[in-house]
Design a protein around this motif. Structure first.
Motif, PDB file in Angstrom:
ATOM      1  N   THR A  45     -15.528   5.262  24.300  1.00  0.00           N
ATOM      2  CA  THR A  45     -14.569   4.950  25.356  1.00  0.00           C
ATOM      3  C   THR A  45     -13.226   5.479  24.884  1.00  0.00           C
ATOM      4  N   VAL A  46     -12.604   6.324  25.705  1.00  0.00           N
ATOM      5  CA  VAL A  46     -11.285   6.844  25.342  1.00  0.00           C
ATOM      6  C   VAL A  46     -10.250   5.954  26.027  1.00  0.00           C
ATOM      7  N   SER A  47      -9.441   5.295  25.221  1.00  0.00           N
ATOM      8  CA  SER A  47      -8.540   4.269  25.750  1.00  0.00           C
ATOM      9  C   SER A  47      -7.464   4.867  26.648  1.00  0.00           C
ATOM     10  N   ARG A  48      -7.147   4.173  27.716  1.00  0.00           N
ATOM     11  CA  ARG A  48      -6.037   4.592  28.585  1.00  0.00           C
ATOM     12  C   ARG A  48      -4.713   4.238  27.934  1.00  0.00           C
ATOM     13  N   TYR A  49      -4.761   3.210  27.092  1.00  0.00           N
ATOM     14  CA  TYR A  49      -3.543   2.784  26.392  1.00  0.00           C
ATOM     15  C   TYR A  49      -3.884   2.669  24.908  1.00  0.00           C
ATOM     16  N   ALA A  50      -3.142   3.363  24.093  1.00  0.00           N
ATOM     17  CA  ALA A  50      -3.343   3.255  22.647  1.00  0.00           C
ATOM     18  C   ALA A  50      -1.980   3.085  22.010  1.00  0.00           C
ATOM     19  N   LYS A  51      -1.964   2.580  20.782  1.00  0.00           N
ATOM     20  CA  LYS A  51      -0.656   2.463  20.144  1.00  0.00           C
ATOM     21  C   LYS A  51      -0.756   2.800  18.665  1.00  0.00           C
ATOM     22  N   PHE A  52       0.392   3.047  18.067  1.00  0.00           N
ATOM     23  CA  PHE A  52       0.449   3.356  16.640  1.00  0.00           C
ATOM     24  C   PHE A  52       1.095   2.199  15.885  1.00  0.00           C
ATOM     25  N   ASP A  53       0.688   2.054  14.634  1.00  0.00           N
ATOM     26  CA  ASP A  53       1.226   0.988  13.792  1.00  0.00           C
ATOM     27  C   ASP A  53       1.636   1.560  12.439  1.00  0.00           C
ATOM     28  N   ARG A  54       2.657   0.965  11.872  1.00  0.00           N
ATOM     29  CA  ARG A  54       3.050   1.330  10.521  1.00  0.00           C
ATOM     30  C   ARG A  54       2.291   0.482   9.523  1.00  0.00           C
ATOM     31  N   LYS A  55       1.685   1.151   8.570  1.00  0.00           N
ATOM     32  CA  LYS A  55       0.982   0.449   7.505  1.00  0.00           C
ATOM     33  C   LYS A  55       1.813   0.659   6.247  1.00  0.00           C
ATOM     34  N   ASN A  56       2.428  -0.404   5.792  1.00  0.00           N
ATOM     35  CA  ASN A  56       3.409  -0.289   4.706  1.00  0.00           C
ATOM     36  C   ASN A  56       2.765  -0.464   3.345  1.00  0.00           C
ATOM     37  N   TYR A  57       2.885   0.533   2.516  1.00  0.00           N
ATOM     38  CA  TYR A  57       2.493   0.366   1.109  1.00  0.00           C
ATOM     39  C   TYR A  57       3.174   1.442   0.287  1.00  0.00           C
ATOM     40  N   PHE A  58       3.230   1.220  -1.005  1.00  0.00           N
ATOM     41  CA  PHE A  58       3.885   2.174  -1.883  1.00  0.00           C
ATOM     42  C   PHE A  58       2.852   2.951  -2.680  1.00  0.00           C
ATOM     43  N   TYR A  59       2.948   4.249  -2.606  1.00  0.00           N
ATOM     44  CA  TYR A  59       2.127   5.089  -3.458  1.00  0.00           C
ATOM     45  C   TYR A  59       2.884   6.398  -3.640  1.00  0.00           C
ATOM     46  N   PRO A  60       2.890   6.980  -4.840  1.00  0.00           N
ATOM     47  CA  PRO A  60       3.774   8.128  -5.080  1.00  0.00           C
ATOM     48  C   PRO A  60       3.510   9.348  -4.190  1.00  0.00           C
ATOM     49  N   ASP A  61       2.301   9.460  -3.642  1.00  0.00           N
ATOM     50  CA  ASP A  61       2.035  10.642  -2.806  1.00  0.00           C
ATOM     51  C   ASP A  61       2.430  10.424  -1.341  1.00  0.00           C
ATOM     52  N   MET A  62       3.060   9.267  -1.067  1.00  0.00           N
ATOM     53  CA  MET A  62       3.448   8.981   0.312  1.00  0.00           C
ATOM     54  C   MET A  62       4.959   8.752   0.390  1.00  0.00           C
ATOM     55  N   PRO A  63       5.722   9.790   0.744  1.00  0.00           N
ATOM     56  CA  PRO A  63       7.180   9.715   0.633  1.00  0.00           C
ATOM     57  C   PRO A  63       7.810   8.650   1.514  1.00  0.00           C
ATOM     58  N   LYS A  64       7.186   8.331   2.660  1.00  0.00           N
ATOM     59  CA  LYS A  64       7.805   7.388   3.582  1.00  0.00           C
ATOM     60  C   LYS A  64       7.599   5.941   3.182  1.00  0.00           C
ATOM     61  N   ASN A  65       6.616   5.704   2.308  1.00  0.00           N
ATOM     62  CA  ASN A  65       6.186   4.340   1.970  1.00  0.00           C
ATOM     63  C   ASN A  65       5.561   3.582   3.140  1.00  0.00           C
ATOM     64  N   TYR A  66       5.225   4.325   4.176  1.00  0.00           N
ATOM     65  CA  TYR A  66       4.351   3.755   5.204  1.00  0.00           C
ATOM     66  C   TYR A  66       3.572   4.909   5.815  1.00  0.00           C
ATOM     67  N   GLN A  67       2.407   4.564   6.332  1.00  0.00           N
ATOM     68  CA  GLN A  67       1.598   5.547   7.037  1.00  0.00           C
ATOM     69  C   GLN A  67       1.588   5.145   8.498  1.00  0.00           C
ATOM     70  N   ILE A  68       1.743   6.116   9.405  1.00  0.00           N
ATOM     71  CA  ILE A  68       1.588   5.795  10.820  1.00  0.00           C
ATOM     72  C   ILE A  68       0.107   5.936  11.148  1.00  0.00           C
ATOM     73  N   THR A  69      -0.491   4.838  11.617  1.00  0.00           N
ATOM     74  CA  THR A  69      -1.921   4.815  11.892  1.00  0.00           C
ATOM     75  C   THR A  69      -2.137   4.028  13.179  1.00  0.00           C
ATOM     76  N   GLN A  70      -3.365   3.728  13.515  1.00  0.00           N
ATOM     77  CA  GLN A  70      -3.650   2.897  14.684  1.00  0.00           C
ATOM     78  C   GLN A  70      -4.449   1.695  14.233  1.00  0.00           C
ATOM     79  N   TYR A  71      -3.967   0.528  14.548  1.00  0.00           N
ATOM     80  CA  TYR A  71      -4.625  -0.689  14.066  1.00  0.00           C
ATOM     81  C   TYR A  71      -5.442  -1.357  15.177  1.00  0.00           C
TER      82      TYR A  71
END
Ligand code: ADP
Ligand code: MG
Ligand code: ZN
Length: 271
Positions: A69-95
């Motif tokens: 099912t392809v959603s008519r409404y989807a959203k993005f979420d910030r997943k906050n964590y620290f790791y040296p290979d991730m400059p923003k300290n959060y990943q934009i993902t979908q929860y």
């Protein structure tokens, strides 16, 4: 006593787009380190991400190809964590509102048709890459922000060979749809392997053990060929398995424990 394996795969696939997920930097493999970067993918203060339309299209297309099912409404979420290979300290993902849900992959396996149900295929972004040298470490952020799709399967896979066949079928579908080149050599497909064992006939699932970040399908098969007998042996000698995350050691073909506590609740997701 007979035991059986239960396997679910989380497959990460880099999408075939010209630019990154939230900025105009090139999505390109093999450029000199830190040349495809900008304030957005480096997460500098005050930047505004703009979604890559082609990545959204490819995600919806994947949903259709996987009978989701392809959603008519989807959203993005910030997943906050620290790791040296991730400059923003959060990943934009979908929860909780992913772009696609509830699909399936059908494929030929051992002279019949097998089906693995798909929980979801959602859109997120890749991280950079750490390099360890003799005396220092370095990080290349060219890959940070490249659109990455995560395809989560239901725990419908029952053997290492079936996991291997499923992954190849999934790859064929994604290459056919021009969603991804799925070039393993370039790290375009990576897999987290979840596996548990239980007594044959038992209804409830056993404790899940996750092997992180496998970068080849044969590696997934080999890790399972090691891990399933290991788990069965623990149960046979009266031991207990606890939910944990393991890392695979390619030189010894074994797996070792990384952490036992699930850390998802610490990620402080927000919309
Ligand atoms: P998490 O929230 O820890 O990522 P999920 O329940 O979302 O866990 O499942 C992640 C993956 O693990 C999915 O592919 C799912 O099918 C698989 N999985 C869940 N429970 C088990 C289990 N007991 N044994 C094997 N695989 C499992
Ligand atoms: Mg997981
Ligand atoms: Zn950028």
């Amino acid at each position: 006593m007979e035991y059986e394996a239960v396997i679910g795969l989380e497959t990460h696939v880099q999408l075939k787009t010209k630019s990154k997920m939230w900025c105009g930097c090139a999505n390109e493999f093999g450029a000199p380190p830190n040349t495809n970067v900008c304030p957005v993918c480096l997460g500098l203060p005050g930047v505004l991400p703009v979604a890559n339309e082609e990545a959204l299209r490819l995600t919806a297309l994947t949903g259709f190809l996987l009978k989701c099912t392809v959603s008519r409404y989807a959203k993005f979420d910030r997943k906050n964590y620290f790791y040296p290979d991730m400059p923003k300290n959060y990943q934009i993902t979908q929860y909780d509102k992913p772009s696609t849900l509830n699909g399936q992959v059908d494929f030929e396996f051992e002279d019949s048709l097998a089906r693995v149900r798909i929980t979801r295929a959602h859109l997120e972004e890749d991280v950079g890459k750490n390099f360890h040298f003799k005396r220092q470490s370095g990080v290349d952020f060219n890959r940070a922000g490249v659109p990455l799709m995560e395809i989560v399967s239901e725990p419908d896979i029952t053997s290492p060979a079936m996991a291997y066949a499923y992954l190849n079928a999934l790859k064929d579908i994604l290459v056919y749809g021009a969603v991804s080149d799925c070039d393993m050599e370039k790290g375009m497909v990576r897999c987290d392997v979840n596996v548990s064992v239980r007594r044959k006939g038992q209804q409830e699932l056993g404790s899940k053990i996750e092997i992180k970040n496998m970068n080849s399908f044969s590696g997934v098969r080999k890790a399972l060929e090691y891990e399933i007998p290991r788990q069965i042996a623990v149960l046979k000698r009266g031991g207990k398995l606890i939910q944990s995350t393991r890392r695979r050691d390619d030189t010894s073909s074994t797996t070792e424990e990384m952490r036992t506590k699930e850390q998802a609740h610490l990620n402080r997701l927000f919309p």
